[in-house]
Design a protein around this motif. Structure first.
Motif, PDB file in Angstrom:
ATOM      1  N   GLN A 266       3.111  15.042  -8.918  1.00 20.00           N
ATOM      2  CA  GLN A 266       2.818  16.364  -8.355  1.00 20.00           C
ATOM      3  C   GLN A 266       4.048  16.926  -7.646  1.00 20.00           C
ATOM      4  O   GLN A 266       4.309  18.119  -7.708  1.00 20.00           O
ATOM      5  CB  GLN A 266       1.644  16.260  -7.387  1.00 20.00           C
ATOM      6  CG  GLN A 266       1.159  17.582  -6.865  1.00 20.00           C
ATOM      7  CD  GLN A 266      -0.069  17.417  -5.972  1.00 20.00           C
ATOM      8  OE1 GLN A 266      -0.605  16.337  -5.824  1.00 20.00           O
ATOM      9  NE2 GLN A 266      -0.489  18.503  -5.379  1.00 20.00           N
ATOM     10  N   ASN A 267       4.791  16.048  -6.960  1.00 20.97           N
ATOM     11  CA  ASN A 267       6.046  16.440  -6.320  1.00 20.97           C
ATOM     12  C   ASN A 267       7.177  15.615  -6.908  1.00 20.97           C
ATOM     13  O   ASN A 267       6.999  14.431  -7.206  1.00 20.97           O
ATOM     14  CB  ASN A 267       6.005  16.192  -4.812  1.00 20.97           C
ATOM     15  CG  ASN A 267       5.187  17.205  -4.055  1.00 20.97           C
ATOM     16  OD1 ASN A 267       4.543  18.062  -4.633  1.00 20.97           O
ATOM     17  ND2 ASN A 267       5.202  17.084  -2.739  1.00 20.97           N
ATOM     18  N   ARG A 268       8.326  16.243  -7.030  1.00 18.31           N
ATOM     19  CA  ARG A 268       9.523  15.520  -7.473  1.00 18.31           C
ATOM     20  C   ARG A 268      10.095  14.755  -6.294  1.00 18.31           C
ATOM     21  O   ARG A 268      10.046  15.205  -5.155  1.00 18.31           O
ATOM     22  CB  ARG A 268      10.580  16.491  -7.967  1.00 18.31           C
ATOM     23  CG  ARG A 268      10.237  17.100  -9.264  1.00 18.31           C
ATOM     24  CD  ARG A 268      11.365  17.989  -9.736  1.00 18.31           C
ATOM     25  NE  ARG A 268      11.052  18.395 -11.088  1.00 18.31           N
ATOM     26  CZ  ARG A 268      11.601  19.419 -11.675  1.00 18.31           C
ATOM     27  NH1 ARG A 268      12.498  20.142 -11.037  1.00 18.31           N
ATOM     28  NH2 ARG A 268      11.270  19.730 -12.903  1.00 18.31           N
ATOM     29  N   ILE A 269      10.679  13.602  -6.596  1.00 17.05           N
ATOM     30  CA  ILE A 269      11.322  12.807  -5.561  1.00 17.05           C
ATOM     31  C   ILE A 269      12.821  13.070  -5.635  1.00 17.05           C
ATOM     32  O   ILE A 269      13.402  13.103  -6.729  1.00 17.05           O
ATOM     33  CB  ILE A 269      10.971  11.306  -5.720  1.00 17.05           C
ATOM     34  CG1 ILE A 269      11.519  10.483  -4.558  1.00 17.05           C
ATOM     35  CG2 ILE A 269      11.381  10.773  -7.065  1.00 17.05           C
ATOM     36  CD1 ILE A 269      10.974   9.066  -4.490  1.00 17.05           C
TER      37      ILE A 269
ATOM     38  N   SER B  51       0.854  -1.185   0.000  1.00 19.49           N
ATOM     39  CA  SER B  51       0.000   0.000   0.000  1.00 19.49           C
ATOM     40  C   SER B  51       0.893   1.239   0.000  1.00 19.49           C
ATOM     41  O   SER B  51       2.093   1.156   0.292  1.00 19.49           O
ATOM     42  CB  SER B  51      -0.890   0.013   1.245  1.00 19.49           C
ATOM     43  OG  SER B  51      -0.097   0.183   2.404  1.00 19.49           O
ATOM     44  N   GLN B  52       0.292   2.372  -0.310  1.00 20.62           N
ATOM     45  CA  GLN B  52       1.048   3.621  -0.224  1.00 20.62           C
ATOM     46  C   GLN B  52       1.493   3.866   1.216  1.00 20.62           C
ATOM     47  O   GLN B  52       2.595   4.353   1.447  1.00 20.62           O
ATOM     48  CB  GLN B  52       0.201   4.793  -0.722  1.00 20.62           C
ATOM     49  CG  GLN B  52       0.008   4.779  -2.216  1.00 20.62           C
ATOM     50  CD  GLN B  52      -0.856   5.922  -2.700  1.00 20.62           C
ATOM     51  OE1 GLN B  52      -1.710   6.423  -1.971  1.00 20.62           O
ATOM     52  NE2 GLN B  52      -0.648   6.320  -3.945  1.00 20.62           N
TER      53      GLN B  52
ATOM     54  N   GLN C  26       5.793   4.277   5.209  1.00 15.03           N
ATOM     55  CA  GLN C  26       6.410   3.927   6.488  1.00 15.03           C
ATOM     56  C   GLN C  26       7.860   3.516   6.297  1.00 15.03           C
ATOM     57  O   GLN C  26       8.737   3.910   7.070  1.00 15.03           O
ATOM     58  CB  GLN C  26       5.628   2.818   7.170  1.00 15.03           C
ATOM     59  CG  GLN C  26       4.305   3.272   7.730  1.00 15.03           C
ATOM     60  CD  GLN C  26       3.462   2.128   8.262  1.00 15.03           C
ATOM     61  OE1 GLN C  26       3.682   0.957   7.960  1.00 15.03           O
ATOM     62  NE2 GLN C  26       2.471   2.472   9.073  1.00 15.03           N
ATOM     63  N   GLN C  27       8.127   2.744   5.252  1.00 19.21           N
ATOM     64  CA  GLN C  27       9.496   2.295   5.011  1.00 19.21           C
ATOM     65  C   GLN C  27      10.400   3.432   4.550  1.00 19.21           C
ATOM     66  O   GLN C  27      11.615   3.379   4.742  1.00 19.21           O
ATOM     67  CB  GLN C  27       9.502   1.145   3.998  1.00 19.21           C
ATOM     68  CG  GLN C  27       8.859  -0.108   4.575  1.00 19.21           C
ATOM     69  CD  GLN C  27       9.041  -1.305   3.683  1.00 19.21           C
ATOM     70  OE1 GLN C  27      10.159  -1.565   3.229  1.00 19.21           O
ATOM     71  NE2 GLN C  27       7.975  -2.032   3.444  1.00 19.21           N
ATOM     72  N   LEU C  28       9.800   4.460   3.958  1.00 14.31           N
ATOM     73  CA  LEU C  28      10.586   5.612   3.513  1.00 14.31           C
ATOM     74  C   LEU C  28      10.646   6.715   4.565  1.00 14.31           C
ATOM     75  O   LEU C  28      11.368   7.689   4.406  1.00 14.31           O
ATOM     76  CB  LEU C  28      10.003   6.187   2.212  1.00 14.31           C
ATOM     77  CG  LEU C  28      10.041   5.280   0.984  1.00 14.31           C
ATOM     78  CD1 LEU C  28       9.351   5.955  -0.198  1.00 14.31           C
ATOM     79  CD2 LEU C  28      11.465   4.882   0.639  1.00 14.31           C
ATOM     80  N   GLY C  29       9.837   6.582   5.627  1.00 11.90           N
ATOM     81  CA  GLY C  29       9.821   7.594   6.675  1.00 11.90           C
ATOM     82  C   GLY C  29       9.111   8.869   6.281  1.00 11.90           C
ATOM     83  O   GLY C  29       9.501   9.964   6.709  1.00 11.90           O
ATOM     84  N   ILE C  30       8.078   8.730   5.443  1.00 14.16           N
ATOM     85  CA  ILE C  30       7.304   9.891   4.991  1.00 14.16           C
ATOM     86  C   ILE C  30       5.813   9.570   5.130  1.00 14.16           C
ATOM     87  O   ILE C  30       5.440   8.460   5.484  1.00 14.16           O
ATOM     88  CB  ILE C  30       7.643  10.259   3.524  1.00 14.16           C
ATOM     89  CG1 ILE C  30       7.360   9.075   2.588  1.00 14.16           C
ATOM     90  CG2 ILE C  30       9.092  10.710   3.412  1.00 14.16           C
ATOM     91  CD1 ILE C  30       7.572   9.374   1.113  1.00 14.16           C
ATOM     92  N   SER C  31       4.958  10.531   4.817  1.00 15.05           N
ATOM     93  CA  SER C  31       3.509  10.300   4.881  1.00 15.05           C
ATOM     94  C   SER C  31       3.030   9.616   3.599  1.00 15.05           C
ATOM     95  O   SER C  31       3.662   9.729   2.548  1.00 15.05           O
ATOM     96  CB  SER C  31       2.776  11.632   5.052  1.00 15.05           C
ATOM     97  OG  SER C  31       2.883  12.410   3.870  1.00 15.05           O
ATOM     98  N   PHE C  32       1.873   8.928   3.710  1.00  8.90           N
ATOM     99  CA  PHE C  32       1.337   8.300   2.508  1.00  8.90           C
ATOM    100  C   PHE C  32       0.904   9.366   1.501  1.00  8.90           C
ATOM    101  O   PHE C  32       0.936   9.132   0.287  1.00  8.90           O
ATOM    102  CB  PHE C  32       0.196   7.325   2.831  1.00  8.90           C
ATOM    103  CG  PHE C  32      -1.139   7.979   3.063  1.00  8.90           C
ATOM    104  CD1 PHE C  32      -2.013   8.199   2.006  1.00  8.90           C
ATOM    105  CD2 PHE C  32      -1.531   8.371   4.333  1.00  8.90           C
ATOM    106  CE1 PHE C  32      -3.241   8.800   2.215  1.00  8.90           C
ATOM    107  CE2 PHE C  32      -2.755   8.967   4.551  1.00  8.90           C
ATOM    108  CZ  PHE C  32      -3.618   9.188   3.492  1.00  8.90           C
ATOM    109  N   GLN C  33       0.548  10.567   1.993  1.00  8.01           N
ATOM    110  CA  GLN C  33       0.181  11.649   1.080  1.00  8.01           C
ATOM    111  C   GLN C  33       1.373  12.052   0.207  1.00  8.01           C
ATOM    112  O   GLN C  33       1.205  12.380  -0.969  1.00  8.01           O
ATOM    113  CB  GLN C  33      -0.328  12.881   1.849  1.00  8.01           C
ATOM    114  CG  GLN C  33      -1.659  12.658   2.532  1.00  8.01           C
ATOM    115  CD  GLN C  33      -1.510  12.244   4.001  1.00  8.01           C
ATOM    116  OE1 GLN C  33      -0.465  11.729   4.407  1.00  8.01           O
ATOM    117  NE2 GLN C  33      -2.549  12.468   4.786  1.00  8.01           N
TER     118      GLN C  33
END
Length: 129
Positions: free
Chosen positions: A50-53, A28-29, A34-41
């Motif tokens: 919408q946002n660059r990684i 899931s997103q 969680q594994q990346l330490g960021i929000s699912f949004q």
């Protein structure tokens, strides 16, 4: 690649590939976030372009998703201006939620004949007769 509004075509392509790989792995997103330490949004924003990684986060995403960073990018055009035409089809299918679901589920069909039948159905439905 062209710009779409304020979004760059490569950012959109990279995000779609992240989403496709995530879906193919059944994540899931929220789980990826969680594994990346960021929000699912934030994952949603990456996947839509919408946002660059950032490079470091893309590297981490590739590690989490068990693939290479390069697998997220479109092929580089040669000096003659040619690139792999198969990528345009991938961009088209990953542009919608339904297309990503089909792309994620297709390799999970174990029976080769069933996969061929599904491909024939899709080709038949897509014809412009």
């Amino acid at each position: 690649m062209a710009r779409i509004g304020d979004r760059d075509g490569v950012d959109i392509f990279v995000g779609a590939r992240i989403g496709l790989r995530r879906s193919a792995l059944g994540l899931s997103q929220t789980a990826l976030a969680q594994q990346l330490g960021i929000s699912f949004q934030q994952v949603q924003k990456y996947e839509t372009g919408q946002n660059r990684i950032s490079a470091s986060r893309l590297h981490r995403a590739a590690t989490v998703l068990g693939t290479s960073v390069e697998s997220f990018f479109p092929p580089v055009e040669t000096a003659a201006g040619r690139s792999d035409d198969g990528w345009s089809g991938l961009r088209a299918i990953t542009a919608s939620v339904d297309g990503r679901a089909v792309a994620a589920g297709f390799p999970l069909i174990e029976d080769r004949e069933v996969r061929r039948a599904v491909a024939r159905v899709v080709r038949a439905l897509a014809r412009d007769d």
